[in-house]
Scaffold this motif. Structure first.
Motif, PDB file in Angstrom:
ATOM      1  N   LEU A 165       0.866  -1.184   0.000  1.00 30.94           N
ATOM      2  CA  LEU A 165       0.000   0.000   0.000  1.00 30.94           C
ATOM      3  C   LEU A 165       0.901   1.232   0.000  1.00 30.94           C
ATOM      4  N   VAL A 166       0.617   2.159  -0.891  1.00 30.12           N
ATOM      5  CA  VAL A 166       1.399   3.391  -0.984  1.00 30.12           C
ATOM      6  C   VAL A 166       0.477   4.554  -0.623  1.00 30.12           C
ATOM      7  N   CYS A 167       0.920   5.381   0.304  1.00 31.21           N
ATOM      8  CA  CYS A 167       0.116   6.543   0.692  1.00 31.21           C
ATOM      9  C   CYS A 167       1.013   7.766   0.825  1.00 31.21           C
ATOM     10  N   GLN A 168       0.391   8.956   0.815  1.00 28.24           N
ATOM     11  CA  GLN A 168       1.176  10.184   0.895  1.00 28.24           C
ATOM     12  C   GLN A 168       0.573  11.139   1.918  1.00 28.24           C
ATOM     13  N   TRP A 169       1.458  11.986   2.452  1.00 27.52           N
ATOM     14  CA  TRP A 169       1.067  12.940   3.494  1.00 27.52           C
ATOM     15  C   TRP A 169       1.869  14.208   3.290  1.00 27.52           C
ATOM     16  N   GLN A 170       1.187  15.332   3.433  1.00 28.32           N
ATOM     17  CA  GLN A 170       1.863  16.622   3.304  1.00 28.32           C
ATOM     18  C   GLN A 170       2.124  17.187   4.697  1.00 28.32           C
ATOM     19  N   ASN A 171       3.385  17.458   4.963  1.00 26.00           N
ATOM     20  CA  ASN A 171       3.780  17.992   6.255  1.00 26.00           C
ATOM     21  C   ASN A 171       3.310  19.437   6.357  1.00 26.00           C
ATOM     22  N   PRO A 172       2.393  19.746   7.291  1.00 27.77           N
ATOM     23  CA  PRO A 172       1.883  21.120   7.392  1.00 27.77           C
ATOM     24  C   PRO A 172       2.949  22.124   7.835  1.00 27.77           C
ATOM     25  N   ALA A 173       4.022  21.625   8.439  1.00 25.43           N
ATOM     26  CA  ALA A 173       5.057  22.534   8.931  1.00 25.43           C
ATOM     27  C   ALA A 173       5.869  23.145   7.803  1.00 25.43           C
ATOM     28  N   ASN A 174       6.126  22.370   6.758  1.00 24.96           N
ATOM     29  CA  ASN A 174       6.969  22.888   5.671  1.00 24.96           C
ATOM     30  C   ASN A 174       6.401  22.632   4.277  1.00 24.96           C
ATOM     31  N   GLY A 175       5.234  21.998   4.205  1.00 26.93           N
ATOM     32  CA  GLY A 175       4.600  21.758   2.915  1.00 26.93           C
ATOM     33  C   GLY A 175       5.171  20.596   2.129  1.00 26.93           C
ATOM     34  N   ALA A 176       6.171  19.912   2.666  1.00 23.90           N
ATOM     35  CA  ALA A 176       6.794  18.790   1.936  1.00 23.90           C
ATOM     36  C   ALA A 176       5.847  17.595   1.890  1.00 23.90           C
ATOM     37  N   VAL A 177       5.858  16.904   0.760  1.00 27.53           N
ATOM     38  CA  VAL A 177       5.023  15.717   0.574  1.00 27.53           C
ATOM     39  C   VAL A 177       5.878  14.469   0.818  1.00 27.53           C
ATOM     40  N   HIS A 178       5.354  13.565   1.624  1.00 30.12           N
ATOM     41  CA  HIS A 178       6.061  12.330   1.954  1.00 30.12           C
ATOM     42  C   HIS A 178       5.276  11.131   1.444  1.00 30.12           C
ATOM     43  N   LEU A 179       5.972  10.193   0.841  1.00 28.98           N
ATOM     44  CA  LEU A 179       5.375   8.928   0.417  1.00 28.98           C
ATOM     45  C   LEU A 179       5.724   7.858   1.441  1.00 28.98           C
ATOM     46  N   PHE A 180       4.733   7.063   1.799  1.00 27.22           N
ATOM     47  CA  PHE A 180       4.925   5.990   2.766  1.00 27.22           C
ATOM     48  C   PHE A 180       4.526   4.665   2.116  1.00 27.22           C
ATOM     49  N   TYR A 181       5.315   3.638   2.372  1.00 23.72           N
ATOM     50  CA  TYR A 181       5.085   2.314   1.794  1.00 23.72           C
ATOM     51  C   TYR A 181       4.837   1.317   2.921  1.00 23.72           C
ATOM     52  N   SER A 182       3.790   0.536   2.784  1.00 20.37           N
ATOM     53  CA  SER A 182       3.485  -0.459   3.811  1.00 20.37           C
ATOM     54  C   SER A 182       4.493  -1.599   3.760  1.00 20.37           C
ATOM     55  N   GLU A 183       4.467  -2.442   4.764  1.00 25.93           N
ATOM     56  CA  GLU A 183       5.247  -3.683   4.735  1.00 25.93           C
ATOM     57  C   GLU A 183       4.730  -4.568   3.596  1.00 25.93           C
ATOM     58  N   ASP A 184       5.521  -5.529   3.200  1.00 25.63           N
ATOM     59  CA  ASP A 184       5.122  -6.433   2.118  1.00 25.63           C
ATOM     60  C   ASP A 184       3.946  -7.295   2.560  1.00 25.63           C
ATOM     61  N   LEU A 185       2.974  -7.414   1.666  1.00 24.60           N
ATOM     62  CA  LEU A 185       1.782  -8.219   1.915  1.00 24.60           C
ATOM     63  C   LEU A 185       1.748  -9.355   0.904  1.00 24.60           C
ATOM     64  N   TRP A 186       1.412 -10.561   1.374  1.00 29.07           N
ATOM     65  CA  TRP A 186       1.470 -11.734   0.502  1.00 29.07           C
ATOM     66  C   TRP A 186       0.095 -12.176   0.026  1.00 29.07           C
ATOM     67  N   PHE A 187      -0.818 -11.225  -0.023  1.00 32.90           N
ATOM     68  CA  PHE A 187      -2.135 -11.434  -0.638  1.00 32.90           C
ATOM     69  C   PHE A 187      -2.608 -10.077  -1.151  1.00 32.90           C
ATOM     70  N   ASP A 188      -3.576 -10.095  -2.063  1.00 30.00           N
ATOM     71  CA  ASP A 188      -4.088  -8.859  -2.645  1.00 30.00           C
ATOM     72  C   ASP A 188      -4.950  -8.142  -1.604  1.00 30.00           C
ATOM     73  N   PRO A 189      -4.533  -6.958  -1.129  1.00 31.75           N
ATOM     74  CA  PRO A 189      -5.296  -6.272  -0.079  1.00 31.75           C
ATOM     75  C   PRO A 189      -6.476  -5.456  -0.609  1.00 31.75           C
TER      76      PRO A 189
END
Length: 222
Positions: A165-189
């Motif tokens: 799962l890939v998700c993103q978040w914008q840091n309100p302190a500086n406006g930077a966008v961060h991408l976060f990746y979940s741990e590996d999943l061995w079935f279709d989520p």
């Protein structure tokens, strides 16, 4: 993946390494009371297994089979150095690298393969758990929008890539966008994701240290 199954391969590999070490220690201890002499090859089977004959210090004639078969191997009449137990002359073996180390090396090699191969799965999971535990205590919880459910080509099991799962978040302190990746999943989520965002625990001092919460997903049955 079931946690217990993650431990099977490294545990089995470690067991093989212990057995290999114990066998070699036993061989070394055994050789301390053995006597050295010369023998000759009196027969060779079709698989290259030699039979060795020698005479003890008391003149007893003993014949024993070699422990390792190989082709090309020994020839009839060939002289070989060997070790034998004076109390049990039938307990003898050729004094050579292959005869002394073959079984231990085979077990040790397989043990190393299972141990190292298993650690490929166990070590990342152990590190992920440690990171999650630390972030649960000290991390900051943020809501990150899901942008993609994808295959991870860098993590495969039986040539099948894991899901992420890939998700993103914008840091309100500086406006930077961060991408976060979940741990590996061995079935279709995908069928189980009924939300637009995920909770992510981040290190406030370094948002690149994070843990994506996937506890809402079902566990994979094994």
């Amino acid at each position: 993946m079931n946690d217990r199954w993650l431990l099977v391969f490294p545990a089995f590999g470690g067991l093989l390494l212990i057995v290999a070490l114990l066998l070699q220690i036993h061989r070394w201890n055994e050789e301390e009371r053995m006597l050295r002499t010369a023998g000759s090859v009196v027969a060779v089977s079709g698989r290259g297994c030699p039979s060795i004959a020698f005479s003890t210090g008391q003149g007893e004639r003993v014949t024993f089979p070699g422990q390792v078969c190989s082709r090309p191997g020994y020839e009839i009449g060939e002289s070989v150095e060997l070790l034998y137990d004076p109390l049990e002359p039938e307990n003898a073996h050729i004094d050579g690298f292959t005869q002394n180390w073959f079984v231990s090396l085979i077990l040790g090699s397989f043990g190393s393969i299972f141990l190292l191969g298993g650690m490929v799965f166990v070590l990342p999971e152990a590190l992920a758990r440690r990171r999650r535990s630390r972030l649960e205590r000290r991390g900051q919880a943020v809501q990150a929008r899901i942008v993609e459910i994808r295959r991870n080509p860098f993590a495969t099991l039986n040539n099948v890539p894991a899901w992420q799962l890939v998700c993103q978040w914008q840091n309100p302190a500086n406006g930077a966008v961060h991408l976060f990746y979940s741990e590996d999943l061995w079935f279709d989520p995908l069928p189980f994701v009924q939300r637009d965002s995920l909770q992510v625990r981040i290190d406030p001092d370094n948002p690149r240290r994070y843990s994506v919460d996937t506890s809402f997903l079902p566990r994979l049955a094994m």
